[in-house]
Design a protein around this motif. Sequence first.
Motif: not given
Length: 283
Positions: A250-251, A254
Motif C-alpha cells: 500500500l505504500q 497508495p
Amino acid sequence: MPLVSTAELVTEARAAARAVAAFNVITVEHAEAIAAGAEAAGAGAVLQVSENAVKFHGGDLAPIAAATAAVARASTARLSLHLDHVEDVALLHAAHAHGFGSVMFDASKRGYGENVKATAEAVRWGHERGMWVEAELGRVGGKAGEPPLDAHTPGVRTDPAEAAAYVGDTGVDALAVAVGSSHAMTERTAALDHALISRLSGAVPVPLVLHGSSGVPDRELRRAVAAGMTKINVGTALNTAFTGAVRAFLQAHPQAVDPRRYLAPAREAMARTVAGFLRTVSG
C-alpha cells in the motif's frame, strides 16, 4: 488429502525426536499460506483456530472451521485441525461437530485446583469423542488483555513435579509449559530455559508444547526440540509477515483498492514464514 489427526502428527514427531509446528488461522489467507508453506517444506503441520479468532468471526465457529478444513483437504500436505486456547466450555463442545480432532483447553488463569478440575472434565469429554486434548500449566502470558508477565517471576514457569501431578490428575494428552517464551512477541529475542525443558520432558509422559514460539530464534527452537519440545505453536510471526507485506504494497501503491492485490503478497509472505519454521523444527 484427508485431514490427519494432531495426535498422529505429534506422535510421529516425538518418535523421531523432532517437532511439529502448529500455526494460527485467522483468515482464509492464513490457512492457504500454512498449506502452501507445509507443501514447500515437505512437512506436516497443524492448522489451529483460537477462541479469539472465533470471537473475531462473530463467535460462530462454523464458517472459519469449514474454510480451514476445506483448505487442508485440498492440500497435498498432511494437515490437522486444532482448536486452540479454549476457555469457553460451549466452544469446546462445538469442536467435535465441526471437524476438530484436537483441542487445547486453557484453564491456566485459574488456581491449580480449579485448573485440574476443569481440565480433567474437558479431557473426559474429549476422550469420549476420540479427541486429543492439550492443556497449559504455568503462565506463558502476552495474550491480548493480559498484564505483561516476567518469565522469571516465581510461579510463572512450570514446575516439573507439579507438571507430573497435573498430567496424572487430568489425563491430558499434551502439556503446554512456561519456559521463557511469551505470546505476541514481534521480535525473536526470547531465551528459553533449556534445562527446565529437559527436566519437564523427563518428569511427564506426554509431549510438551511451546506456546509463544514467534519470539524464539531458530537456534533456541532447535535446542528446545532437542531438549524435549514436540509441538511448536506459531501465530504472531504470520501476522507480522502478513501486515508487513500489506503495508509495503500500500505504500508503493497508495491508490490500490482491490484487496486481492495486497492479500496475495501477504499470503506469500506468510507461506515463506511457515516453511521457515517447519524446516527449523521438523528437519
